[in-house]
Scaffold this motif. Structure first.
Motif, PDB file in Angstrom:
ATOM      1  N   PHE A   1       2.403  -3.544  -4.726  1.00 55.54           N
ATOM      2  CA  PHE A   1       1.388  -2.569  -4.342  1.00 55.54           C
ATOM      3  C   PHE A   1       0.503  -2.145  -5.514  1.00 55.54           C
ATOM      4  O   PHE A   1      -0.423  -1.361  -5.331  1.00 55.54           O
ATOM      5  CB  PHE A   1       2.031  -1.334  -3.684  1.00 55.54           C
ATOM      6  CG  PHE A   1       3.036  -0.615  -4.536  1.00 55.54           C
ATOM      7  CD1 PHE A   1       2.630   0.325  -5.470  1.00 55.54           C
ATOM      8  CD2 PHE A   1       4.395  -0.872  -4.387  1.00 55.54           C
ATOM      9  CE1 PHE A   1       3.555   1.001  -6.247  1.00 55.54           C
ATOM     10  CE2 PHE A   1       5.330  -0.201  -5.165  1.00 55.54           C
ATOM     11  CZ  PHE A   1       4.906   0.743  -6.102  1.00 55.54           C
TER      12      PHE A   1
ATOM     13  N   GLU B   1       6.771  -5.972   1.347  1.00 55.11           N
ATOM     14  CA  GLU B   1       5.382  -6.049   0.906  1.00 55.11           C
ATOM     15  C   GLU B   1       5.072  -7.495   0.538  1.00 55.11           C
ATOM     16  O   GLU B   1       5.911  -8.187  -0.052  1.00 55.11           O
ATOM     17  CB  GLU B   1       5.136  -5.166  -0.320  1.00 55.11           C
ATOM     18  CG  GLU B   1       5.437  -3.699  -0.104  1.00 55.11           C
ATOM     19  CD  GLU B   1       5.199  -2.877  -1.359  1.00 55.11           C
ATOM     20  OE1 GLU B   1       4.701  -3.442  -2.358  1.00 55.11           O
ATOM     21  OE2 GLU B   1       5.512  -1.679  -1.354  1.00 55.11           O
TER      22      GLU B   1
ATOM     23  N   ASN C   1       6.690   8.651  -2.332  1.00 52.68           N
ATOM     24  CA  ASN C   1       5.486   8.421  -3.120  1.00 52.68           C
ATOM     25  C   ASN C   1       4.922   9.693  -3.725  1.00 52.68           C
ATOM     26  O   ASN C   1       4.263   9.665  -4.762  1.00 52.68           O
ATOM     27  CB  ASN C   1       4.401   7.788  -2.234  1.00 52.68           C
ATOM     28  CG  ASN C   1       4.724   6.359  -1.853  1.00 52.68           C
ATOM     29  OD1 ASN C   1       5.669   5.772  -2.364  1.00 52.68           O
ATOM     30  ND2 ASN C   1       3.936   5.803  -0.948  1.00 52.68           N
TER      31      ASN C   1
ATOM     32  N   GLY D   1       1.095  -1.432   7.289  1.00 54.45           N
ATOM     33  CA  GLY D   1       0.149  -0.845   6.358  1.00 54.45           C
ATOM     34  C   GLY D   1      -0.467  -1.836   5.389  1.00 54.45           C
ATOM     35  O   GLY D   1      -0.108  -3.023   5.345  1.00 54.45           O
TER      36      GLY D   1
ATOM     37  N   PHE E   1      -2.301  -1.705   1.232  1.00 50.07           N
ATOM     38  CA  PHE E   1      -2.812  -1.049   0.036  1.00 50.07           C
ATOM     39  C   PHE E   1      -3.863  -1.961  -0.590  1.00 50.07           C
ATOM     40  O   PHE E   1      -3.689  -3.174  -0.643  1.00 50.07           O
ATOM     41  CB  PHE E   1      -1.686  -0.774  -0.972  1.00 50.07           C
ATOM     42  CG  PHE E   1      -0.937   0.495  -0.688  1.00 50.07           C
ATOM     43  CD1 PHE E   1      -1.135   1.619  -1.466  1.00 50.07           C
ATOM     44  CD2 PHE E   1      -0.039   0.576   0.359  1.00 50.07           C
ATOM     45  CE1 PHE E   1      -0.458   2.798  -1.208  1.00 50.07           C
ATOM     46  CE2 PHE E   1       0.652   1.744   0.637  1.00 50.07           C
ATOM     47  CZ  PHE E   1       0.438   2.861  -0.160  1.00 50.07           C
TER      48      PHE E   1
ATOM     49  N   ALA F   1      -4.933   3.532   0.942  1.00 56.52           N
ATOM     50  CA  ALA F   1      -3.806   3.125   1.776  1.00 56.52           C
ATOM     51  C   ALA F   1      -4.228   3.224   3.228  1.00 56.52           C
ATOM     52  O   ALA F   1      -4.689   4.287   3.673  1.00 56.52           O
ATOM     53  CB  ALA F   1      -2.596   4.007   1.502  1.00 56.52           C
TER      54      ALA F   1
ATOM     55  N   SER G   1      -0.205  11.043   1.461  1.00 56.59           N
ATOM     56  CA  SER G   1      -0.223   9.755   0.766  1.00 56.59           C
ATOM     57  C   SER G   1       1.201   9.318   0.464  1.00 56.59           C
ATOM     58  O   SER G   1       1.632   9.269  -0.683  1.00 56.59           O
ATOM     59  CB  SER G   1      -1.040   9.861  -0.532  1.00 56.59           C
ATOM     60  OG  SER G   1      -1.118   8.596  -1.167  1.00 56.59           O
TER      61      SER G   1
ATOM     62  N   THR H   1       4.110   6.493   2.186  1.00 53.67           N
ATOM     63  CA  THR H   1       4.543   5.552   3.221  1.00 53.67           C
ATOM     64  C   THR H   1       5.974   5.808   3.671  1.00 53.67           C
ATOM     65  O   THR H   1       6.381   5.330   4.732  1.00 53.67           O
ATOM     66  CB  THR H   1       4.446   4.109   2.692  1.00 53.67           C
ATOM     67  OG1 THR H   1       5.157   4.016   1.460  1.00 53.67           O
ATOM     68  CG2 THR H   1       2.995   3.714   2.465  1.00 53.67           C
TER      69      THR H   1
END
Length: 280
Positions: free
Chosen positions: A92, A111, A153, A235, A237, A252, A261, A263
């Motif tokens: 990310f 991811e 986050n 999602g 990024f 995001a 902000s 996830t």
């Protein structure tokens, strides 16, 4: 119901119906397969914090059969770029597409960047990790080198430095976790890492075996039964530059608004309803 503790209003969480197919998909990133052409796509992704339309068009879809959960992404991007090639690198930090799957007392994060580099983490809420409990197994040994605690986050304010802001507190994060049988593939519609070429974007195709999701089942059958509901985050990024400077934090975008902000809020993951009634 409004959750005034942290994150989204449940009325803002979207619903998606995941249809069953009788075929098996070859995972190669090609989303021109008839199954994906027929699949219901998500709406255009929105900014995860405020719900405004995402800067680049991003959509996802999901299908299933008795062996796999299939997920696809379509990502508009004029300059497709990726540099991280090491598995479990911090994807990310650049551009990626993401899937989180909630399992009640645990959840899974995946991811992937445009080079098809994979980053996986398995999270277990600390209040659910008990000595002698279901998670007290060698795979989730908290003394392992790559086991950490994680607060979310949005966890660097003075009042939440240690525990994050989620009311459930911290969770154990296992960075060496690999989902057995995971398949991923990417296709680029353009020229990756060529700033002189305007691209259309990239596609991602994922297959996750149901038999490997037993930790996430939370009492549900695998594969799902008609009408079962799971919570899944879809999602993206995106690293963006403006005036020669990198925009921070990275934008995001997600299927639905989170309101924050972060996830790592399963209460904001999209409701995914599984059905075999309208087979493709």
């Amino acid at each position: 119901m409004h959750d005034n503790r942290y994150g989204c209003d449940e009325t803002e969480v979207k619903h998606y119906t995941c249809s069953k197919i009788q075929t098996h998909l070859t995972i190669n990133g090609d989303l021109s397969k008839q199954e994906w052409v027929n699949a219901v796509k998500s709406p255009r992704f929105v900014d995860m914090t405020d719900g405004s339309p995402a800067f680049y068009d991003t959509r996802c879809a999901a299908l299933w059969n008795d062996e796999y959960l299939y997920i696809a992404f379509w990502a508009e991007e004029p300059y497709v770029a990726a540099s991280i090639t090491e598995r479990d690198g911090i994807i990310f930090r650049e551009n990626d597409l993401e899937v989180f799957i909630d399992g009640g007392d645990c959840y899974y994060e995946l991811e992937i960047n445009a080079l098809n580099t994979v980053y996986e983490v398995f999270f277990i809420w600390k209040d659910a990790y008990k000595k002698g409990g279901k998670f007290d197994v060698p795979a989730f040994d908290v003394y392992k080198e790559k086991a950490y605690t994680f607060g979310g986050n949005d966890d660097r304010r003075e009042d939440s430095f240690w525990t994050g802001r989620h009311p459930r507190g911290v969770k154990w994060a296992f960075l060496d976790y690999d989902m057995e049988g995971l398949q991923t593939a990417v296709q680029i519609d353009g020229k990756i890492n060529d700033p002189n070429h305007v691209d259309k974007g990239w596609t991602l195709e994922i297959a996750i075996p149901w038999k490997s999701m037993h930790w996430l089942a939370d009492g549900r059958p695998l594969p799902p039964a008609e009408g079962d509901t799971w919570r899944i985050f879809f999602g993206r990024f995106q690293k963006l530059m403006s005036g020669g400077k990198e925009i921070q934090p990275h934008p995001a975008w997600a299927f639905n608004k989170h309101g924050i902000s972060d996830t790592h809020v399963p209460e904001c993951f999209t409701f995914v309803h599984f059905t075999a009634k309208d087979q493709l």
